[in-house]
Design a protein around this motif. Structure first.
Motif, PDB file in Angstrom:
ATOM      1  N   GLY A 222     -52.656  16.487  52.983  1.00 42.77           N
ATOM      2  CA  GLY A 222     -51.283  15.888  53.458  1.00 42.77           C
ATOM      3  C   GLY A 222     -50.272  15.517  52.348  1.00 42.77           C
ATOM      4  O   GLY A 222     -50.745  15.776  51.041  1.00 42.77           O
ATOM      5  N   CYS A 223     -49.255  14.953  52.770  1.00 43.24           N
ATOM      6  CA  CYS A 223     -48.303  14.490  51.557  1.00 43.24           C
ATOM      7  C   CYS A 223     -48.973  13.472  50.685  1.00 43.24           C
ATOM      8  O   CYS A 223     -48.599  13.443  49.444  1.00 43.24           O
ATOM      9  CB  CYS A 223     -47.075  14.034  52.108  1.00 43.24           C
ATOM     10  SG  CYS A 223     -46.086  15.365  52.939  1.00 43.24           S
ATOM     11  N   PHE A 224     -49.503  12.519  51.092  1.00 40.89           N
ATOM     12  CA  PHE A 224     -49.780  11.276  50.317  1.00 40.89           C
ATOM     13  C   PHE A 224     -51.641  11.218  49.999  1.00 40.89           C
ATOM     14  O   PHE A 224     -51.909  10.034  49.914  1.00 40.89           O
ATOM     15  CB  PHE A 224     -49.275  10.041  51.104  1.00 40.89           C
ATOM     16  CG  PHE A 224     -47.706  10.221  51.121  1.00 40.89           C
ATOM     17  CD1 PHE A 224     -47.070  10.295  50.027  1.00 40.89           C
ATOM     18  CD2 PHE A 224     -47.292   9.937  52.580  1.00 40.89           C
ATOM     19  CE1 PHE A 224     -45.736  10.486  49.979  1.00 40.89           C
ATOM     20  CE2 PHE A 224     -46.043  10.412  52.604  1.00 40.89           C
ATOM     21  CZ  PHE A 224     -45.148  10.614  51.498  1.00 40.89           C
ATOM     22  N   CYS A 241     -48.803  19.031  54.044  1.00 43.86           N
ATOM     23  CA  CYS A 241     -47.804  19.046  53.263  1.00 43.86           C
ATOM     24  C   CYS A 241     -47.078  20.481  52.990  1.00 43.86           C
ATOM     25  O   CYS A 241     -48.166  21.534  52.641  1.00 43.86           O
ATOM     26  CB  CYS A 241     -48.297  18.417  51.805  1.00 43.86           C
ATOM     27  SG  CYS A 241     -47.028  18.481  50.621  1.00 43.86           S
ATOM     28  N   ALA A 242     -45.918  20.803  52.837  1.00 46.82           N
ATOM     29  CA  ALA A 242     -45.458  21.960  52.705  1.00 46.82           C
ATOM     30  C   ALA A 242     -44.965  22.231  51.403  1.00 46.82           C
ATOM     31  O   ALA A 242     -44.316  23.348  50.864  1.00 46.82           O
ATOM     32  CB  ALA A 242     -44.290  22.257  53.719  1.00 46.82           C
ATOM     33  N   GLY A 243     -45.190  21.081  50.531  1.00 45.60           N
ATOM     34  CA  GLY A 243     -44.813  21.051  49.051  1.00 45.60           C
ATOM     35  C   GLY A 243     -45.946  21.347  48.024  1.00 45.60           C
ATOM     36  O   GLY A 243     -45.495  22.070  47.096  1.00 45.60           O
ATOM     37  N   LYS A 244     -47.049  21.135  48.609  1.00 43.51           N
ATOM     38  CA  LYS A 244     -48.178  21.617  47.414  1.00 43.51           C
ATOM     39  C   LYS A 244     -48.692  22.739  47.610  1.00 43.51           C
ATOM     40  O   LYS A 244     -49.059  23.171  48.770  1.00 43.51           O
ATOM     41  CB  LYS A 244     -49.295  20.343  47.953  1.00 43.51           C
ATOM     42  CG  LYS A 244     -49.093  19.014  47.735  1.00 43.51           C
ATOM     43  CD  LYS A 244     -50.140  18.071  48.003  1.00 43.51           C
ATOM     44  CE  LYS A 244     -49.620  16.657  47.569  1.00 43.51           C
ATOM     45  NZ  LYS A 244     -48.892  16.100  48.610  1.00 43.51           N
ATOM     46  N   PRO A 245     -48.706  23.469  46.582  1.00 42.74           N
ATOM     47  CA  PRO A 245     -49.367  24.877  46.539  1.00 42.74           C
ATOM     48  C   PRO A 245     -50.558  24.986  47.020  1.00 42.74           C
ATOM     49  O   PRO A 245     -51.039  26.014  47.717  1.00 42.74           O
ATOM     50  CB  PRO A 245     -49.313  25.264  44.979  1.00 42.74           C
ATOM     51  CG  PRO A 245     -48.315  24.535  44.399  1.00 42.74           C
ATOM     52  CD  PRO A 245     -48.401  23.097  45.037  1.00 42.74           C
ATOM     53  N   LYS A 281     -39.978  11.802  52.424  1.00 40.33           N
ATOM     54  CA  LYS A 281     -40.537  11.075  51.432  1.00 40.33           C
ATOM     55  C   LYS A 281     -41.293  11.488  50.547  1.00 40.33           C
ATOM     56  O   LYS A 281     -41.617  10.873  49.483  1.00 40.33           O
ATOM     57  CB  LYS A 281     -41.210   9.628  52.028  1.00 40.33           C
ATOM     58  CG  LYS A 281     -40.396   8.838  52.848  1.00 40.33           C
ATOM     59  CD  LYS A 281     -41.159   7.626  53.520  1.00 40.33           C
ATOM     60  CE  LYS A 281     -42.016   7.966  54.764  1.00 40.33           C
ATOM     61  NZ  LYS A 281     -42.820   7.132  55.416  1.00 40.33           N
ATOM     62  N   CYS A 282     -41.801  12.692  50.627  1.00 39.11           N
ATOM     63  CA  CYS A 282     -42.923  13.234  49.760  1.00 39.11           C
ATOM     64  C   CYS A 282     -41.997  14.220  48.647  1.00 39.11           C
ATOM     65  O   CYS A 282     -41.207  14.754  48.973  1.00 39.11           O
ATOM     66  CB  CYS A 282     -43.693  14.280  50.659  1.00 39.11           C
ATOM     67  SG  CYS A 282     -44.689  15.354  49.466  1.00 39.11           S
ATOM     68  N   SER A 283     -42.733  13.774  47.386  1.00 35.13           N
ATOM     69  CA  SER A 283     -41.873  14.323  46.301  1.00 35.13           C
ATOM     70  C   SER A 283     -42.187  15.853  46.237  1.00 35.13           C
ATOM     71  O   SER A 283     -41.389  16.681  45.668  1.00 35.13           O
ATOM     72  CB  SER A 283     -42.311  13.780  44.992  1.00 35.13           C
ATOM     73  OG  SER A 283     -43.628  13.646  44.555  1.00 35.13           O
ATOM     74  N   ASP A 284     -43.199  16.243  46.639  1.00 37.67           N
ATOM     75  CA  ASP A 284     -43.854  17.731  46.488  1.00 37.67           C
ATOM     76  C   ASP A 284     -42.760  18.432  47.360  1.00 37.67           C
ATOM     77  O   ASP A 284     -42.136  19.654  47.152  1.00 37.67           O
ATOM     78  CB  ASP A 284     -45.154  18.028  46.813  1.00 37.67           C
ATOM     79  CG  ASP A 284     -46.101  17.290  45.739  1.00 37.67           C
ATOM     80  OD1 ASP A 284     -45.775  17.544  44.594  1.00 37.67           O
ATOM     81  OD2 ASP A 284     -47.078  16.664  46.213  1.00 37.67           O
ATOM     82  N   CYS A 285     -42.640  17.945  48.808  1.00 35.63           N
ATOM     83  CA  CYS A 285     -42.087  18.748  49.645  1.00 35.63           C
ATOM     84  C   CYS A 285     -40.371  18.390  49.072  1.00 35.63           C
ATOM     85  O   CYS A 285     -39.732  19.520  49.348  1.00 35.63           O
ATOM     86  CB  CYS A 285     -42.085  17.914  51.260  1.00 35.63           C
ATOM     87  SG  CYS A 285     -43.643  18.109  51.861  1.00 35.63           S
TER      88      CYS A 285
HETATM   89 ZN    ZN Z   1     -45.524  16.951  51.178  1.00 39.63          ZN
END
Ligand code: ZN
Length: 486
Positions: A222-224, A241-245, A281-285
């Motif tokens: 997840g994001c956090f 989370c769509a930002g984390k590889p 809010k997620c820095s990765d996303c």
């Molecule tokens: Zn995320």
């Protein structure tokens, strides 16, 4: 003299009526059914002869019941299986008189995608229960079992690469029928059982939303990194989370195992109801959005969906997404994407229109009127505006489009299990309303009034009851005031 002549004529007509046998009833209604002279003893109907005829359309059949047995012409196994289902329905109707009138039937489906969806995520159903509804599908000539296998309330599919998905994720729900998962062996058994009945199993792994069970097993996806609370109803902000590889890799590995297990050309990847609060809010996303020059978090879901669809494309498969994915445009989806249009109540035909604009195939399965978990009268969270009956489906189902866009590949019926629709409640939600959906998917006959159709449904009720399906009310006016949906 004239009088006695009239008496003879009258007697002949009277005798003919007395001995006339009831006309055959077949649902969904075949293209053509002609009663011929002569009769075939029931003992002879097992005397089947199959002939190949390449001119018969896929899944179609020609059936001729003759005095000495039954001939079936078809161009594939599905046609042969459907012909036998028709025969079974007829044999039941004429069981008491011991013979079937000689008949000639020509039949083929109106549309090629005819799916029934079962939500095994929110509520777990036993393998025997799944088989019971595969039997139902085959009799009603559905050809795809869409199996919704992951939800906030439970991850039900064994993934050997990530065992916690089931050791933890299959047990996050608190209710008795929310415990359990399907092993690879269970899945094989169900795929084989379905195939023997002309049905392909299409699995659904719902991503990125409805992920609370998976995130209980692997919170870092997840994001956090939080262990989310599992909601009894609805969904939360906790999505993949769509930002984390590592999340993207994890999901591709899951898809690999799903493809190894399920031979279906189509794999459903959900995509509905994915709130973007955490992604915003997620820095990765946000980092991914910036890096790719995407517009916002919805555009990020388009990128995420495209990434998964491309992964399937490399394996020669197609990806199905719920209509939410195309509510706004942005990052392009690859050409192996199919859109499953569902939210009629919230967005009318928006997903259908946008899918067609983007050149994507569409499956029509609008909540009004093909979500059969919606009861006929209010119950738990299903308020009055989420109720409908068999007549509503027959007359007004928005998914029943005749002569629509060529990208429209078919229709679906769905049985969600929110508000704890447990196994014992399923039959009375499906029966008899599912007949109207089967009729719309299969039948090429347009001239049957609702009254005649519903009369036919009632005539076939004993056949389905003998097969252990329990009927609920069909019309709102038939629901007793103290009726229990439980
Ligand atoms: Zn995320």
């Amino acid at each position: 003299m004239m009088n006695s002549f009239l008496t003879v004529v009258f007697l002949l007509i009277w005798c003919n009526n007395i001995f006339a046998i009831a006309p055959p009833i077949i649902l969904p209604t075949p293209q053509k059914c002609e009663v011929l002279t002569g009769k075939c003893p029931l003992s002879q109907i097992k005397n089947l002869k199959r002939f190949h005829d390449a001119t018969i359309p896929a899944e179609g059949y020609r059936l001729k019941i003759e005095k000495k047995g039954v001939n079936i012409w078809c161009s594939d196994d599905s046609g042969y299986i459907y012909a036998k289902q028709t025969l079974k329905m007829l044999a039941f109707q004429y069981a008491t008189i011991g013979y079937i009138p000689c008949l000639s039937i020509v039949d083929a489906p109106r549309i090629k995608w005819r799916s029934f969806m079962m939500d095994s995520g929110r509520q777990y159903q036993r393998v025997s229960t799944i088989k019971k509804y595969i039997d139902m599908m085959s009799i009603l000539k559905f050809n795809r079992f869409h199996w919704h296998l992951t939800e906030g309330l439970g991850w039900r599919l064994e993934i050997k690469t990530y065992p916690k998905l089931t050791s933890i994720g299959a047990y996050v729900g608190k209710e008795k029928e929310q415990q359990g998962y399907y092993s690879h062996e269970d899945v094989q058994e169900i795929i084989t059982y379905a195939k023997e009945r002309a049905i392909t199993v299409v699995p659904e792994i719902d991503i990125p939303g409805h992920a609370e069970a998976a995130l209980n097993a692997y919170p870092h996806l997840g994001c956090f990194g939080e262990v989310p609370l599992v909601p009894k109803e609805g969904f939360t902000q906790h999505i993949f989370c769509a930002g984390k590889p590592e999340t993207i890799n994890f999901l591709k590995n899951v898809i690999d195992e799903v493809c190894d297990l399920f031979p279906s050309e189509y794999i459903h990847l959900g995509g509905d109801e994915a709130p973007k609060g955490n992604w915003d809010k997620c820095s990765d996303c946000q980092g991914r959005i910036k890096e790719l020059g995407l517009k916002d978090s919805h555009d990020l879901q388009l990128w995420f969906s495209a990434e998964m669809a491309k992964h399937l494309k490399a394996k020669g498969r197609k990806a199905i997404f719920w209509g939410d994915v195309v509510y706004t445009n942005g990052y392009p989806l690859p050409d192996n994407t199919v859109i499953h249009w569902w939210n009629w109540r919230g967005h009318q035909d928006l997903a259908y229109r946008n899918a067609v604009k983007g050149g994507h195939s569409v499956i029509a399965g609008t909540n009004n009127y093909s979500y059969l978990n919606f009861p006929l009268s209010p119950w738990r969270g299903y308020h009055a505006d989420r109720t409908f009956d068999i007549e509503d489906i027959y007359r007004s189902n928005p998914s029943n489009i005749k002569g629509g866009d060529s990208l429209l590949i078919g229709m679906s019926a769905s049985l969600w299990t929110d508000y704890n629709v447990t196994e014992s409640m399923i039959d009375r939600r499906l029966f008899p309303r599912i007949f109207a959906l089967a009729q719309q998917m299969w039948s090429q006959t347009n001239d049957i009034s609702f009254e005649q159709f519903y009369g036919n449904v009632k005539m076939l009720k004993p056949f389905f009851e003998k097969l252990n399906y329990e009927f609920g009310p069909g019309l709102k006016s038939e629901v007793p005031s103290n009726y229990s949906w439980e």
